[in-house]
Design an enzyme around this catalytic site. Structure first.
Site, PDB file in Angstrom:
ATOM      1  N   LYS A 168       0.832  -1.215   0.000  1.00 22.93           N
ATOM      2  CA  LYS A 168       0.000   0.000   0.000  1.00 22.93           C
ATOM      3  C   LYS A 168       0.860   1.255   0.000  1.00 22.93           C
ATOM      4  O   LYS A 168       0.433   2.307  -0.494  1.00 22.93           O
ATOM      5  CB  LYS A 168      -0.977  -0.019   1.170  1.00 22.93           C
ATOM      6  CG  LYS A 168      -0.338  -0.083   2.558  1.00 22.93           C
ATOM      7  CD  LYS A 168      -0.092   1.274   3.170  1.00 22.93           C
ATOM      8  CE  LYS A 168       0.617   1.170   4.499  1.00 22.93           C
ATOM      9  NZ  LYS A 168       0.841   2.489   5.126  1.00 22.93           N
ATOM     10  N   THR A 206      -4.186   5.170   3.316  1.00 27.88           N
ATOM     11  CA  THR A 206      -2.881   5.702   2.918  1.00 27.88           C
ATOM     12  C   THR A 206      -2.935   6.415   1.579  1.00 27.88           C
ATOM     13  O   THR A 206      -2.160   7.339   1.341  1.00 27.88           O
ATOM     14  CB  THR A 206      -1.842   4.560   2.873  1.00 27.88           C
ATOM     15  OG1 THR A 206      -1.946   3.782   4.060  1.00 27.88           O
ATOM     16  CG2 THR A 206      -0.428   5.106   2.780  1.00 27.88           C
TER      17      THR A 206
END
Length: 329
Positions: free
Chosen positions: A190, A247
């Site tokens: 991520k 994120t």
């Protein structure tokens, strides 16, 4: 009931946040800082002024710079950068009790050896019982006591349950898993996709492009997870989709902020602002792992090409837009 003793390795923002969590209901939680001056400043100021200004350390948190302070700890939270994990684990070996739980809180893949953090710990700390904590969480939110949910994985289900019970608080909720690989993969990948999302934001490509980018990033993560043997429910959970969404959508993320600066024209050196950006270390090794498994990851490949100066941001965007039309999946 006697609570497990906990020590924390790493006194950055996330280390301080987790030390504060661990301090609830405990008399003392050692918080190890690599630099003695940093430990002294934390002890003096009772806050991490650089990264968490105005958010105090819990009373039970004891900043230290001597690794001997973890002697006897039943649970050790390793909150050091992924690329430093092997060095720290090696240094910790003489001090770690036999059978102690070593909870990895770093999100990355070792660049030189292409090892996940649990593999690094297994190699360097044979006496440890490895576990991984990962999921959508910002240190400042945790320090403020805002509701946060993350995943804790251990190969042994009873250990995972015990650790969840030891670390959970009213506002910090842990869900257990035995899929170490899936939880680690989501946390590492991520960061790379967040750099791409940041670049799209820096280039002002719009909300529609941002949504498409996150969705296609998740498709890449899912493909890689399936190819490497991770469970689909892990990819869909907190440490996969949950962490990706957080994120890729907030400038609080160092990786997103790094990508945003790149998108605005900054060099990789200037874009980091002197802060650690795990995704910059992970991009190349993630692409290597995908290629070795025969898995296509065009977004991750574009980030890697930009960071290695093989492509400009605009050229990478153009290449992604010109990809052949295909079925979704």
């Amino acid at each position: 009931m006697t609570r497990d003793s906990i020590a924390v390795l790493g006194a950055g923002a996330w280390g301080v946040a987790l030390a504060n969590v661990a301090a609830q209901g405990r008399e003392r939680v050692p918080l190890w800082a690599h630099e003695p001056a940093h430990a002294a400043a934390l002890a003096r100021d009772r806050e991490n002024k650089a990264h968490l200004p105005g958010l105090p350390l819990a009373q039970a948190v004891a900043p230290v710079s001597d690794l001997a302070s973890i002697d006897g700890a039943e649970i050790v939270l390793a909150v050091v950068p992924a690329q430093a994990m092997r060095e720290v684990a090696r240094a910790v070996r003489p001090h770690l009790a036999e059978g102690a739980a070593f909870v990895i809180c770093a999100k990355g893949i070792e660049r030189d050896r292409r090892r996940f953090m649990s593999e690094v710990v297994a190699e360097e700390l044979p006496q440890a019982r490895p576990a991984v904590l990962s999921g959508p969480s910002f240190a400042a939110d945790v320090c403020r006591g805002l509701p946060t949910a993350v995943t804790l994985a251990a190969a042994d289900e009873p250990l995972a349950q015990r650790l969840c019970e030891a670390l959970s608080t009213r506002t910090f909720r842990l869900y257990r898993s035995t899929d170490l690989l899936g939880v680690e993969l989501g946390g590492a990948a991520k960061n790379v996709f967040a750099i791409a999302a940041g670049m799209a934001s820096g280039r002002r490509l719009g909300a529609s492009a941002q949504a498409a980018l996150i969705a296609r990033s998740f498709a890449e993560l899912t493909r890689l997870g399936r190819g490497l043997g991770a469970r689909s429910e892990t990819m869909m959970g907190l440490s996969g989709l949950g962490d990706l969404v957080l994120t890729c959508g907030s400038a609080q993320s160092r990786n997103f902020a790094f990508g945003e600066a790149l998108g605005r024209g900054a060099s990789a050196k200037d874009a980091s602002g002197g802060k650690l950006t795990e995704g910059a270390f992970t991009a190349h090794v993630l692409v290597q792992m995908a290629r070795a498994a025969g898995i296509e990851m065009p977004i991750a490949e574009a980030v890697d090409a930009i960071l290695s100066a093989r492509l400009s941001v605009d050229a990478a965007i153009e290449a992604l837009l010109m990809r052949p039309l295909k079925a979704e999946g």
